[in-house]
Scaffold this motif. Structure first.
Motif, short mmCIF file in Angstrom:
data_model
loop_
_atom_site.label_atom_id
_atom_site.label_comp_id
_atom_site.label_asym_id
_atom_site.label_seq_id
_atom_site.Cartn_x
_atom_site.Cartn_y
_atom_site.Cartn_z
N ASP A 128 37.53 43.66 51.62
CA ASP A 128 38.57 42.66 51.45
C ASP A 128 38.04 41.32 50.94
OD1 ASP A 128 40.51 44.42 52.20
OD2 ASP A 128 40.57 43.81 54.29
N GLN A 129 36.86 40.92 51.43
CA GLN A 129 36.34 39.63 50.96
C GLN A 129 36.04 39.68 49.47
OE1 GLN A 129 32.16 39.17 52.91
NE2 GLN A 129 33.26 40.66 54.16
N GLN A 130 35.61 40.84 48.97
CA GLN A 130 35.33 40.95 47.54
C GLN A 130 36.61 41.06 46.71
OE1 GLN A 130 31.47 43.03 46.50
NE2 GLN A 130 31.87 43.99 48.48
N LEU A 131 37.61 41.75 47.25
CA LEU A 131 38.90 41.80 46.55
C LEU A 131 39.52 40.41 46.46
CD1 LEU A 131 40.50 45.08 47.97
CD2 LEU A 131 39.61 44.70 45.67
N MET A 132 39.42 39.63 47.52
CA MET A 132 39.97 38.27 47.50
C MET A 132 39.26 37.40 46.47
SD MET A 132 40.85 37.33 51.49
CE MET A 132 39.27 37.82 52.18
N ALA A 133 37.94 37.57 46.37
CA ALA A 133 37.18 36.78 45.39
C ALA A 133 37.46 37.22 43.97
CB ALA A 133 35.68 36.90 45.70
N GLY A 134 37.60 38.52 43.75
CA GLY A 134 37.75 39.04 42.39
C GLY A 134 39.17 39.14 41.90
N GLN A 135 40.14 39.20 42.82
CA GLN A 135 41.54 39.37 42.42
C GLN A 135 42.44 38.35 43.14
OE1 GLN A 135 42.99 43.47 42.15
NE2 GLN A 135 40.89 44.23 42.42
N GLU A 172 44.25 35.73 42.09
CA GLU A 172 45.58 35.47 41.52
C GLU A 172 46.52 36.63 41.80
OE1 GLU A 172 48.78 34.04 40.20
OE2 GLU A 172 47.00 32.74 40.15
N ALA A 173 46.04 37.85 41.65
CA ALA A 173 46.88 39.02 41.93
C ALA A 173 47.30 39.05 43.39
CB ALA A 173 46.14 40.30 41.55
N LEU A 174 46.38 38.72 44.29
CA LEU A 174 46.70 38.73 45.72
C LEU A 174 47.80 37.71 46.03
CD1 LEU A 174 46.16 39.73 48.59
CD2 LEU A 174 44.39 37.96 48.78
N LEU A 175 47.69 36.52 45.46
CA LEU A 175 48.71 35.48 45.71
C LEU A 175 50.05 35.89 45.10
CD1 LEU A 175 46.61 32.22 45.26
CD2 LEU A 175 47.16 33.45 47.36
N GLU A 176 50.02 36.54 43.95
CA GLU A 176 51.26 37.04 43.35
C GLU A 176 51.91 38.07 44.28
OE1 GLU A 176 52.70 39.27 39.26
OE2 GLU A 176 50.79 38.20 39.26
N ALA A 177 51.08 38.95 44.84
CA ALA A 177 51.59 39.95 45.79
C ALA A 177 52.17 39.28 47.02
CB ALA A 177 50.46 40.90 46.18
N LEU A 178 51.49 38.26 47.51
CA LEU A 178 51.98 37.55 48.70
C LEU A 178 53.31 36.87 48.42
CD1 LEU A 178 51.71 36.62 51.59
CD2 LEU A 178 50.06 34.88 50.85
N ASP A 179 53.46 36.28 47.24
CA ASP A 179 54.75 35.69 46.86
C ASP A 179 55.87 36.72 46.92
OD1 ASP A 179 54.49 32.93 46.46
OD2 ASP A 179 53.64 33.19 44.45
N ALA A 184 37.86 31.02 45.13
CA ALA A 184 38.74 31.67 44.15
C ALA A 184 40.21 31.47 44.54
CB ALA A 184 38.41 33.16 44.05
N LEU A 185 40.52 31.64 45.80
CA LEU A 185 41.90 31.46 46.24
C LEU A 185 42.32 30.00 46.14
CD1 LEU A 185 41.69 33.86 49.30
CD2 LEU A 185 43.24 34.16 47.37
N ASN A 226 47.34 43.77 55.20
CA ASN A 226 45.94 43.80 54.75
C ASN A 226 45.84 43.42 53.27
OD1 ASN A 226 44.04 46.07 53.28
ND2 ASN A 226 43.03 45.12 55.02
N VAL A 227 44.68 42.94 52.85
CA VAL A 227 44.46 42.52 51.46
C VAL A 227 44.70 43.66 50.48
CG1 VAL A 227 42.70 41.73 49.81
CG2 VAL A 227 42.81 40.70 52.09
#
Length: 441
Positions: free
Chosen positions: A49-56, A58-65, A90-91, A142-143
């Motif tokens: 998860d920490q690597q997904l948050m660092a690498g993706q 913008e996508a994670l925040l779009e998903a959260l929206d 990154a976030l 989860n991320v």
């Protein structure tokens, strides 16, 4: 509520990717004021998860929206540990474009990722005993689950791959993306294979994971595979039998209550005191009329009690045994008290992860496991029909059928809780049983 979004998530077969496996389309059929992305990844050694948050980010925040809008929330929060520096940065860079979203950074304590703990850390609200975050107006995801939601909405992509950290006694610890249904042995090979001849594999983290065979397969809830040399104390703990645990408890528990002092649910004000449960092994009684075996249901199974115990005893295993026995006999949890406040000095009793890693004997394995887009050419996959909470999926294919990667092969039984299942490789259905579907190229 956006029924189309719910339909896309249901069609994609998304379940909680952090280990619990609760169907996401059901979780998001709710009203809440806060959505939390659980990026704590509190299990030692895991890195997905920490690597997904660092690498993706913008996508994670779009998903959260999307999730915030879906449940009618006022805000969304990504909660993660402050020492995940690349993810925090990154976030932070991506946040200005998402006015309803924010970050919440936490210290390096265990189990920060327990969903009731993370709800309290972010909102100050206490989930009632035996409850879920929704009871206090919160949805937790989860991320990787959130990124799967975005993929389902953007591209109608189902869950057919899984990110897994492969670490421990392997040549090159790394985080990989593999098709569902490949074996543990195939996945270990991507990290160069074990460095020791005799070993066992823990699926999940060292605290809440389980010892599995190398012939078992990666599912939607697999988060990490840790190779542990035979003779390691972690294996001695996980493999200790229930009768041996009871003998140890009866002989050695001195009722010091250190286990209860650090219990994360107890620190939230829940009526769980592991040291009292241990009295059953020595005296056959809890010696407290206000406490019954039902209090075992309030244990989250984090295993922290064992590492607070100076004798290495296992209250969590006793609680698991009691929950199993009560469940078999139809006894359900009736404890649902709402604590008014957390325990005094709770913030000083949170257990440091680095101390825990040292106690686990895993310091040598606490190393980076960089994410790599490693390709695995699976000639066959075995896809269990049950890969999360709920009823097993019902096959819609038969032996001999040709299937393409991503095609639907099993569906949620009518009127049941569950998740769809899709082919993770293209090939021919070699076998369909009550438990699994095997596909060969």
């Amino acid at each position: 509520m956006n029924e189309n979004l719910i339909g896309l998530i249901e069609q994609a077969g998304i379940v909680g990717a952090g280990g619990a496996g609760f169907p996401t389309h059901v979780k998001l059929k709710a009203q809440a004021d806060t959505v939390i992305i659980n990026g704590a990844e509190c299990e030692p050694l895991l890195r997905v998860d920490q690597q997904l948050m660092a690498g993706q980010a913008e996508a994670l925040l779009e998903a959260l929206d999307l999730m915030v809008e879906q449940v009618g929330a006022q805000r969304g929060v990504v909660a993660l540990k402050e020492h995940y520096h690349a993810a925090v940065e990154a976030l932070g860079r991506a946040l200005p474009a998402h006015p309803k979203l924010s970050l919440h950074t936490m210290g390096g304590f265990y189990p920060a990722g327990d969903e009731q703990v993370i709800v309290y850390e972010v909102t100050g609200r206490i989930v009632p005993e035996g409850g879920i975050p929704l009871n206090v107006g919160v949805v937790v995801s989860n991320v990787e689950t959130a990124l799967n939601v975005l993929a389902a909405v953007r591209n109608q992509t189902p869950v057919i791959d899984k990110y897994v950290t492969v670490t421990g006694a392997v040549r090159t610890p790394k985080t990989v993306k593999v098709p569902l249904g490949v074996t543990v042995a195939q996945t270990l090979a991507l990290a160069g294979g074990p460095t020791v001849e005799r070993y066992q594999v823990v699926n999940g983290g060292p605290m809440m994971g389980k010892v599995v065979s190398v012939d078992s397969v990666v599912t939607k809830t697999t988060k990490g595979l840790i190779v542990v040399p035979e003779g390691h104390p972690l294996l001695a703990s996980l493999n200790r039998s229930v009768p041996q645990m009871l003998r140890d408890a009866g002989a050695a528990c001195m009722q010091c209550s250190l286990c209860s002092e650090v219990c994360p649910r107890g620190l939230l004000g829940h009526r769980i005191q592991p040291h009292k449960m241990m009295r059953l092994a020595a005296y056959g009684s809890l010696c407290d009329p206000s406490y019954t075996p039902m209090n075992a249901y309030l244990c989250c199974g984090c295993r922290l009690c064992e590492y607070a115990c100076v004798m290495g005893l296992q209250p969590w295993k006793l609680n698991n045994m009691l929950k199993g026995e009560m469940g078999k006999n139809g006894v359900r949890n009736a404890l649902h008290q709402q604590p008014q406040e957390a325990a005094p000095f709770r913030q000083f009793k949170r257990y440091p992860v680095h101390k825990l890693i040292q106690q686990l004997g895993l310091t040598a394995y606490d190393v980076p496991a960089p994410m790599e887009e490693t390709q695995i050419h699976a000639q066959a996959v075995t896809l269990p029909l049950s890969q999360g909470v709920g009823a097993p999926a019902q096959p819609v294919v038969k032996e001999g059928d040709r299937v393409e990667r991503g095609s639907l092969i099993a569906v949620i039984p009518e009127g049941k809780l569950g998740a769809n299942l899709h082919a993770s490789i293209s090939g021919t259905v070699a076998s369909v049983t009550e438990k699994e579907i095997i596909i060969r190229q």
